[in-house]
Design an enzyme around this catalytic site. Structure first.
Site, PDB file in Angstrom:
ATOM      1  N   LYS A 163     -65.224 -26.363  11.500  1.00  0.00           N
ATOM      2  CA  LYS A 163     -64.706 -24.993  11.563  1.00  0.00           C
ATOM      3  C   LYS A 163     -63.308 -24.937  10.966  1.00  0.00           C
ATOM      4  O   LYS A 163     -62.500 -25.865  11.178  1.00  0.00           O
ATOM      5  CB  LYS A 163     -64.695 -24.541  13.030  1.00  0.00           C
ATOM      6  CG  LYS A 163     -64.348 -23.081  13.249  1.00  0.00           C
ATOM      7  CD  LYS A 163     -64.464 -22.708  14.730  1.00  0.00           C
ATOM      8  CE  LYS A 163     -64.155 -21.253  14.988  1.00  0.00           C
ATOM      9  NZ  LYS A 163     -64.307 -20.875  16.419  1.00  0.00           N
TER      10      LYS A 163
ATOM     11  N   SER B 270     -67.222 -16.971  17.412  1.00  0.00           N
ATOM     12  CA  SER B 270     -66.557 -16.980  16.133  1.00  0.00           C
ATOM     13  C   SER B 270     -66.934 -18.163  15.239  1.00  0.00           C
ATOM     14  O   SER B 270     -66.639 -18.138  14.046  1.00  0.00           O
ATOM     15  CB  SER B 270     -65.041 -16.984  16.354  1.00  0.00           C
ATOM     16  OG  SER B 270     -64.632 -18.175  16.975  1.00  0.00           O
TER      17      SER B 270
ATOM     18  N   SER C 128     -67.292 -19.023  21.720  1.00  0.00           N
ATOM     19  CA  SER C 128     -67.428 -19.133  20.262  1.00  0.00           C
ATOM     20  C   SER C 128     -68.274 -20.292  19.746  1.00  0.00           C
ATOM     21  O   SER C 128     -68.600 -20.319  18.558  1.00  0.00           O
ATOM     22  CB  SER C 128     -66.054 -19.190  19.608  1.00  0.00           C
ATOM     23  OG  SER C 128     -65.558 -17.886  19.496  1.00  0.00           O
TER      24      SER C 128
HETATM   25  N1  GLN Z   1     -65.596 -13.481  21.348  1.00  0.00           N
HETATM   26  C1  GLN Z   1     -64.545 -14.008  22.136  1.00  0.00           C
HETATM   27  C2  GLN Z   1     -63.220 -13.468  21.654  1.00  0.00           C
HETATM   28  O1  GLN Z   1     -63.229 -12.772  20.712  1.00  0.00           O
HETATM   29  C3  GLN Z   1     -64.551 -15.501  22.118  1.00  0.00           C
HETATM   30  C4  GLN Z   1     -63.916 -16.082  20.926  1.00  0.00           C
HETATM   31  C5  GLN Z   1     -63.807 -17.572  20.980  1.00  0.00           C
HETATM   32  O2  GLN Z   1     -64.412 -18.234  21.825  1.00  0.00           O
HETATM   33  N2  GLN Z   1     -62.981 -18.119  20.113  1.00  0.00           N
HETATM   34  O3  GLN Z   1     -62.196 -13.725  22.191  1.00  0.00           O
END
Ligand code: GLN
Length: 485
Positions: free
Chosen positions: A79, A154, A178
């Site tokens: 990532k 994400s 994410s």
């Molecule tokens: N969707 C969640 C957020 O926007 C989780 C994102 C993540 O785990 N990085 O904060």
């Protein structure tokens, strides 16, 4: 068989036994990437030359009869918020578009020490803020099962790359879901480790008290393998927990007889898609057939998890992202202005809309007068949630819940409605607030789209969560199904 179709463990075995060369494997993945990337867009960069050199080095080691590591010749997609020395690490943001880290994250060092090969950097929501990979500065990634739909986020690029067989393994980060969300939407296995198990050194921070780096793979065994490589104490991360390293592949294959599984009532209730509820309950029945003892567990305090998560995550983000000032890091506006204007203008131009929204809301929640009402209160909620999980684990060994309350949705469907997107995280965020490990694994399909279930375990019991996921996977009717692209 084309090497790109093989799992990580098979690849490293075959390279070690000289049935395949690392070069052949890497070439196979590179050509798979060339043919699919125009459609999927999982990667933001592919390290074409560097990977061939590394593969040749490994082949030479094998030829000379030297020891090669657990991930010998295995391509790993990383990532783009995890630092790679000499390789752009952008967080899918304009503000870091040209940022080249001078060092590797600990997880990257560990992968390379086991002869794994970082093949490319994957797309993500900008600064990991999102659940659909649509907020990336480089444009969205698509779901390999249906290219008109989102891959989740994400870590959407990592999940899509693994699902589309553009890499056998990937790293993601999970602040509020994410890793698990895109694993669920792309029909792969993803694990969020216990807070402190995997070093965050070299992970570009979003909300550091909540996040962990973790593995994604098409099967549980490979997921356990990568966790074994990246897990363990690191003195460079002050939140790293000093425990002996562990081989997580060893508990796989143990049967489930007598294992107590709690099905979380609050997370299969109102607002969850019927197809998801059905798939998760059928998964629970299957686990019972295999000897597990399932019971319903109610944790009412979980209904406060979502607002508490967003308040904490945004507050930490507002502080963590203060370092992007147009002076020390990343994008700087070109105009010659005074410092204050350079700072504001660089940030205005460098950050996307969602990131700015969160910085503003987080700053608000931390400001005098609101700190107690919002931030402090959210921390108290997190403590209550942690305690209620502790209580639940006095009754059962692991907990089962849907990973996402809905099926992968269409690109563009929710992006203009931030609240609707935040609501998608309702089932994943409690785990981060409590610092627990959880594995998301495919538990069914509906109209050709994958559905994921998560197993949540007590702290440092990744082995239990993986054991359940592995057992279910062996018995699942759809075992080995991959998207047709
Ligand atoms: N969707 C969640 C957020 O926007 C989780 C994102 C993540 O785990 N990085 O904060």
């Amino acid at each position: 068989m084309e090497p790109y179709k093989l799992g990580a463990w098979e690849i490293s075995q075959k390279i070690r036994n000289r049935e395949l060369t690392a070069r052949e494997c890497i070439v196979s993945f590179l050509s798979r990437i060339d043919s699919l990337e125009p459609k999927v867009k999982a990667y933001v960069s592919v390290l074409r030359e560097a990977v061939l050199k590394k593969a040749e080095k490994i082949d030479k080691k094998v030829k000379r009869g030297e020891r090669v590591g657990m991930l010998a010749g295995v391509a790993v997609a990383v990532k783009d918020n995890i630092c790679t020395k000499g390789v752009k690490t952008t967080c899918a943001s304009k503000i870091l578009e040209n940022f080249v880290p001078p060092y590797d994250a600990t997880v990257v060092e560990r992968i390379e020490a086991e002869d794994g090969i970082v093949i490319g950097k994957t797309n993500m929501d900008e600064f990991a803020m999102g659940s659909s990979t649509e907020t990336s500065y480089f444009g969205p990634t698509r779901n390999p099962w249906d290219l008109s739909r989102v891959p989740g986020g994400s870590s959407g690029g990592s999940a899509a790359a693994v699902s589309a067989q553009e890499a056998p393994l990937a790293l993601g980060s999970d602040t509020g879901g994410s890793i698990r969300c895109p694993a669920s939407f792309c029909g792969v296995v993803g694990l969020k480790p216990t807070y402190g198990l995997v070093s965050r050194y070299g992970l570009i921070a979003y909300a550091n008290s909540l996040e962990q780096i973790g593995p994604l793979a098409r099967g549980t065994y490979d997921c356990a393998l990568l966790l074994s490589v990246i897990g363990g104490y690191d003195e460079r991360d002050s939140t790293s927990v000093n425990r002996a390293p562990r081989d997580y592949t060893r508990s796989l294959g143990k049967d489930l007889r007598g294992l107590k599984v709690g099905v979380l009532r609050e997370l299969i209730g109102l607002g969850t898609d019927e197809a998801v509820v059905k798939a998760v309950l059928e998964c629970a029945s299957k686990l019972e057939e295999m000897g597990a003892l399932c019971q319903e567990i109610s944790l009412p305090v979980l209904s406060y998890a979502l607002p508490a998560y967003y308040l904490i995550a945004m507050s930490e983000a507002s502080s963590n992202l203060a370092r992007y000032d147009g002076v020390r890091y990343g994008y700087r506006t070109e105009v010659d202005l005074d410092w204050n204007q350079v700072f504001s203008k660089s940030r205005r131009e460098g950050f996307g809309a969602e990131v700015k929204r969160r910085i503003i809301l987080g700053t608000y929640a931390l400001s005098a007068g609101y700190y107690d009402r919002f931030f402090l209160k959210s921390l108290k909620v997190a403590t209550l949630i942690k305690r209620s999980f502790e209580k639940a684990f006095q009754q059962v060994d692991v907990l089962l819940a849907p990973t996402m309350p809905l099926l992968p949705f269409r690109l563009g469907e929710k992006i203009d409605n931030p609240l609707a997107l935040y609501m998608c995280d309702v089932d994943t965020v409690p785990v981060n607030l409590a610092g627990l490990p959880a594995v998301s694994f495919p538990c069914g399909f509906h109209q050709g789209l994958p559905i994921g279930a998560q197993v949540i375990a007590p702290p440092f019991r990744e082995d239990l969560a993986l054991q359940v996921s592995f057992a279910y996977e062996q018995a699942a009717a759809f075992k080995g199904r991959t998207p047709t692209l």
